[in-house]
Each structure stands twice: as C-alpha cells, then as structure tokens.
Write a protein that holds these residues in place. Structure first.
Motif, PDB file in Angstrom:
ATOM      1  N   PRO A 102      48.151  32.006  57.005  1.00 19.98           N
ATOM      2  CA  PRO A 102      47.074  32.589  57.834  1.00 19.98           C
ATOM      3  C   PRO A 102      47.450  32.552  59.324  1.00 19.98           C
ATOM      4  O   PRO A 102      48.077  31.595  59.796  1.00 19.98           O
ATOM      5  N   PHE A 103      47.071  33.598  60.067  1.00 19.00           N
ATOM      6  CA  PHE A 103      47.364  33.654  61.494  1.00 19.00           C
ATOM      7  C   PHE A 103      46.337  32.872  62.308  1.00 19.00           C
ATOM      8  O   PHE A 103      46.619  32.404  63.394  1.00 19.00           O
ATOM      9  N   LYS A 104      45.129  32.762  61.763  1.00 16.86           N
ATOM     10  CA  LYS A 104      44.073  32.006  62.434  1.00 16.86           C
ATOM     11  C   LYS A 104      43.517  30.982  61.459  1.00 16.86           C
ATOM     12  O   LYS A 104      43.737  31.058  60.272  1.00 16.86           O
ATOM     13  N   ILE A 105      42.814  30.053  62.019  1.00 24.42           N
ATOM     14  CA  ILE A 105      42.198  29.036  61.173  1.00 24.42           C
ATOM     15  C   ILE A 105      40.966  29.651  60.530  1.00 24.42           C
ATOM     16  O   ILE A 105      39.848  29.594  61.056  1.00 24.42           O
ATOM     17  N   GLU A 106      41.195  30.300  59.469  1.00 19.17           N
ATOM     18  CA  GLU A 106      40.140  30.999  58.725  1.00 19.17           C
ATOM     19  C   GLU A 106      40.401  30.796  57.239  1.00 19.17           C
ATOM     20  O   GLU A 106      41.536  30.952  56.765  1.00 19.17           O
ATOM     21  N   PRO A 107      39.397  30.407  56.464  1.00 20.95           N
ATOM     22  CA  PRO A 107      39.629  30.141  55.034  1.00 20.95           C
ATOM     23  C   PRO A 107      39.970  31.431  54.279  1.00 20.95           C
ATOM     24  O   PRO A 107      39.495  32.519  54.601  1.00 20.95           O
ATOM     25  N   TYR A 108      40.816  31.267  53.290  1.00 18.65           N
ATOM     26  CA  TYR A 108      41.157  32.340  52.367  1.00 18.65           C
ATOM     27  C   TYR A 108      40.922  31.830  50.942  1.00 18.65           C
ATOM     28  O   TYR A 108      40.940  30.618  50.687  1.00 18.65           O
ATOM     29  N   VAL A 109      40.699  32.772  50.025  1.00 19.05           N
ATOM     30  CA  VAL A 109      40.350  32.434  48.654  1.00 19.05           C
ATOM     31  C   VAL A 109      41.399  33.029  47.716  1.00 19.05           C
ATOM     32  O   VAL A 109      41.756  34.212  47.849  1.00 19.05           O
ATOM     33  N   VAL A 110      41.860  32.189  46.791  1.00 20.73           N
ATOM     34  CA  VAL A 110      42.818  32.619  45.761  1.00 20.73           C
ATOM     35  C   VAL A 110      42.116  32.532  44.412  1.00 20.73           C
ATOM     36  O   VAL A 110      41.703  31.444  43.992  1.00 20.73           O
ATOM     37  N   ARG A 111      41.952  33.671  43.773  1.00 16.51           N
ATOM     38  CA  ARG A 111      41.272  33.727  42.471  1.00 16.51           C
ATOM     39  C   ARG A 111      42.273  34.141  41.386  1.00 16.51           C
ATOM     40  O   ARG A 111      43.068  35.061  41.591  1.00 16.51           O
ATOM     41  N   VAL A 112      42.184  33.477  40.238  1.00 16.33           N
ATOM     42  CA  VAL A 112      43.048  33.761  39.095  1.00 16.33           C
ATOM     43  C   VAL A 112      42.145  34.156  37.926  1.00 16.33           C
ATOM     44  O   VAL A 112      41.254  33.388  37.542  1.00 16.33           O
ATOM     45  N   LYS A 113      42.388  35.314  37.381  1.00 15.17           N
ATOM     46  CA  LYS A 113      41.556  35.831  36.292  1.00 15.17           C
ATOM     47  C   LYS A 113      42.444  36.549  35.280  1.00 15.17           C
ATOM     48  O   LYS A 113      43.369  37.275  35.657  1.00 15.17           O
ATOM     49  N   ARG A 114      42.149  36.333  34.004  1.00 15.99           N
ATOM     50  CA  ARG A 114      42.911  36.990  32.938  1.00 15.99           C
ATOM     51  C   ARG A 114      42.186  38.260  32.488  1.00 15.99           C
ATOM     52  O   ARG A 114      40.983  38.258  32.270  1.00 15.99           O
ATOM     53  N   GLU A 115      42.944  39.293  32.356  1.00 17.30           N
ATOM     54  CA  GLU A 115      42.444  40.560  31.805  1.00 17.30           C
ATOM     55  C   GLU A 115      43.082  40.744  30.432  1.00 17.30           C
ATOM     56  O   GLU A 115      44.273  41.013  30.321  1.00 17.30           O
ATOM     57  N   MET A 116      42.263  40.557  29.399  1.00 18.08           N
ATOM     58  CA  MET A 116      42.800  40.570  28.040  1.00 18.08           C
ATOM     59  C   MET A 116      43.364  41.926  27.632  1.00 18.08           C
ATOM     60  O   MET A 116      44.338  42.010  26.900  1.00 18.08           O
ATOM     61  N   LEU A 117      42.773  43.000  28.092  1.00 18.25           N
ATOM     62  CA  LEU A 117      43.249  44.345  27.758  1.00 18.25           C
ATOM     63  C   LEU A 117      43.445  45.130  29.047  1.00 18.25           C
ATOM     64  O   LEU A 117      42.483  45.607  29.651  1.00 18.25           O
ATOM     65  N   ASP A 118      44.682  45.224  29.450  1.00 21.44           N
ATOM     66  CA  ASP A 118      45.021  45.982  30.655  1.00 21.44           C
ATOM     67  C   ASP A 118      45.148  47.451  30.275  1.00 21.44           C
ATOM     68  O   ASP A 118      46.002  47.835  29.462  1.00 21.44           O
ATOM     69  N   GLY A 119      44.306  48.268  30.853  1.00 20.88           N
ATOM     70  CA  GLY A 119      44.310  49.691  30.525  1.00 20.88           C
ATOM     71  C   GLY A 119      45.610  50.386  30.892  1.00 20.88           C
ATOM     72  O   GLY A 119      46.052  51.316  30.197  1.00 20.88           O
TER      73      GLY A 119
END
Length: 418
Positions: A102-119
C-alpha cells in the motif's frame, strides 16, 4: 515463503501494512473440482502495488513454450498500481504468491472464495469438444470462414496480415520463419489481453472498442474479397487447424491436466474408429449376404419364349419317355396289354412322332388362326366384358375354359400315352 501468509478457502484478511500471501495447491485430485477455480480479490480505497511472486526466479527454467511466454509477459505487463484486482487460480495449477504494497496507511481486504463451476472453463471445454467433432463441416462453411477470419484478425493481427501477403513472399522458408515469429508475438499479446481484460476495459474502453471495430471490419472485407476456401488441400489444412485449436481449448477448459489428456485421446480415437467400424460393417454385410439364402427371382416369359420353352421341354420329355420304355425295368407286356394300338406305341418307342399328321391337321383347324373356336372366344369375351363386372367376367372365362377343355377333339393315343 516463510514470511508469507498462507491463504485458505473462505478467508477474509484485512491489513494495512505491506505483506505477501501464498496459496498452496492441494495435490489430491477430486473430479468435483474439474471446473472449479479459486477467486482471490484484493480491494482498497487507496491505490496499492500488486506484485506477483514466481517460484522461478528467471524464465530460463521454464519447461514449455507456454510457461516461458507466461513468465515473460506476467511481470512487465501487469498493472503496477490499482485499487482493486482479481486473481483466478486453477485447482491443480502451481502455487501462487503475491505481494501487496500500500502507498498510504489505508487498510486493504483480501478475500478468498471458491467457485465450484467456472462458466469460462466449462465454455472452453464444450467449445473444444464441439469444434473438434464438427471441424470438417465447419471448414466447408462460408459463414464460419468469415467468422474465423474476423477472430484471427482481432486476436492475431500480425498473423492475419502475413496470411494475406503470402503470395508476395517468394520463399516458403521465409514465410514459415515469419509465421513462427508472428505467432509468438501474437501469443504474447493474447496472454496480456487475457490477464488484464478487466483493467483494459475499465481504463481504455474506447480504444479497445475502436480496435475491435476497425480490425474486425477490415478482416471481414479481406476475407470477403478472397472468398471462402475451394481447394481440398486448403480445406484439409483448415480442418487440422481447427482440431488443434480444439485441443488447446479442451486443455485450458479443465483444471485437471490428466482429464484433458484423456478427453483428447478419446476424441482422437472416436475420429479414428469410423474407419474400422466402416470396415467391420462392410464385412458383416458381405458375410450376411453370403450365408443368407438367395431369394427366388421370377422372370416372366414372353409369348415367343413360352412357345420355344414348351417345344424344347416337350421334346426332352418325349426322349426321356422313349429311353424309359427301352430300359429293362419297363413292364412292356403289361403296357401292351392295356393299349388300344400297340403297334403305334412301338413305333413311338422306335422314334416315330407321338401325333399323327391327321391329328395335327384337325388341331390346326380347330385352334389355329382363323378357326371358328378362336372367333367364338373373341366375340364372347368382348360381350361379357361389356355386360359383366371385371371380377365376374374373369370367373366366367375360367369356367368357359374348363368347358372347352372337356369339348376338345379327343386324341386316343395321346391320352393313353400322357
């Protein structure tokens, strides 16, 4: 690797300092993850630097051409700064690591999600199967030829231009060298486009639409000017190209490489089975025809053939009768005792005609051309056809024929002989 945080499914991590993250693949193969992908989303209100970290320090250790192209394209063309990014990871691919700065002191969010059927994966797999099995018919379609030209012009404009200018290149070796180089450059841009489609669409939408429209119209105009393929050699080469493209789509359409190899092998075998199956069907038809009882074919005789056959069969039967009467097994004394004219029978056995000239003359007068019997038959048949129905007339003619058979001139010797 020791300083990186390990990601797992359904993780939601919120931080504001620099850190690296890794997702370690599960090496156990499960078929339910055949079209499954892992989606990693990183977003923040301020811009941050996204830096992918490869396990291989340089591209020289790449095992395949695709890995080399991916390694060469990944670092320089990835956007350096962004506020949101997505990362799609195949279930059985290689381990993925990346760093967030990050360039500034700002929170970021990392989300992990499974997609069982990728179109996208399912679409690539189905398109590959369809393209492989219908490559022969599609290569002969004019509409598909124009569509393929437009797609090739948009995705690989250098290759399309080289194919258009092929007639101006004198040597085939020069053409294939240029073709190899242009394909490598085209794969470079295709990989860049695939990895950064969202960023390009959000930041340079107008330029992207203008490129698609201009290159698509130009490609269609050039293909329309040259016309569809006509020679069998060009159609065969186009068919092979479509089948190779289908293999690529099948390979990238599943997450398990072993399944992709098996599907490709089955597809090739299914195409090759048409020849042994055709040969087996041909042999089966021949064997069935050989062992099957032949059907009787009836042939209708003409009037001339009927008369000739009647005369020949009569002569043959009379000769057989004479030979039988001459044999020692024939009861000659019993036959002579029952005949009214034994001397005539003896003359017949020795070779005389079985009908006398008087009997022949009487038969011609009664049944020959211009006889009274024939005239009566003609007039009676005409009168009955005018009065009665066809079924009744046929029945009456049969009865009259039976009566006529009883009223014919008797032939004593012929009756006793037959």
């Amino acid at each position: 690797g020791k300083n990186c945080s390990l990601l797992q499914e359904m993780d939601v991590i919120q931080k504001q300092d620099e850190n690296c993250y890794c997702y370690v693949q599960n090496r156990t193969i499960h078929l339910q993850y055949l079209w499954s992908t892992l989606q990693i989303k990183v977003n923040s209100r301020e811009k941050f630097r996204f830096e992918p970290i490869s396990e291989k320090n340089n591209c020289q250790n790449s095992e395949t051409v695709l890995e080399f192209a991916a390694c060469a394209v990944q670092v320089p063309w990835k956007p350096e700064t962004c506020t949101e990014t997505f990362l799609s990871i195949k279930q059985y691919g290689e381990d993925v690591c990346f760093k967030i700065q990050p360039f500034k002191i700002e929170p970021y969010v990392v989300r992990v999600k499974r997609e069982m059927l990728d179109g996208k994966l399912l679409f690539l797999f189905v398109a590959g199967i369809f393209l492989f099995h219908f490559a022969n018919s599609l290569s002969r379609s004019a509409k598909f030829f124009y569509l393929s030209g437009v797609i090739l012009g948009v995705l690989a404009v250098l290759v399309f231009v080289l194919l258009t200018l092929k007639r101006f290149i004198p040597r085939h070796s020069t053409f294939w060298i240029l073709m190899s180089g242009f394909w490598m450059v085209s794969l470079y841009f295709i990989y860049y486009f695939k990895e950064n489609i969202q960023w390009l669409w959000s930041e340079h939408r107008n330029y992207l639409l203008g490129y698609f429209l201009a290159v698509g119209i130009t490609s269609f105009a050039i293909c329309y000017q040259h016309g569809p393929l006509t020679t069998e050699l060009s159609i065969t080469l186009f068919t092979w190209t479509l089948q190779l493209t289908a293999f690529v789509l099948i390979y990238f359409g599943v997450t398990i490489p072993q399944v992709a190899y098996a599907v490709i092998a089955v597809s090739i075998c299914s195409k090759g089975l048409c020849y042994p199956l055709g040969a087996a069907c041909y042999i089966a038809r021949k064997m069935k025809h050989h062992f099957k009882s032949k059907k009787l074919v009836f042939k209708y005789l003409t009037e001339e053939e009927y008369r000739e056959q009647g005369e020949s069969e009569t002569i043959r039967a009379l000769e057989e009768l004479r030979s039988f009467c001459r044999s020692p097994d024939f009861p000659s004394w019993i036959a002579v005792s029952k005949l009214q004219a034994p001397h005539r029978f003896a003359a017949f056995v020795l070779g005389s005609p079985h009908i006398s000239p008087a009997e022949t003359k009487a038969h011609d007068e009664q049944y020959g051309i211009g006889s009274s019997f024939l005239e009566e038959q003609l007039f009676e048949a005409r009168a009955q056809s005018e009065q009665d129905e066809p079924a009744n007339s046929v029945h009456e003619e049969d009865e009259e024929n039976e009566n006529e058979m009883h009223t014919q001139v008797p032939f004593p010797y012929g009756t006793e002989l037959l």
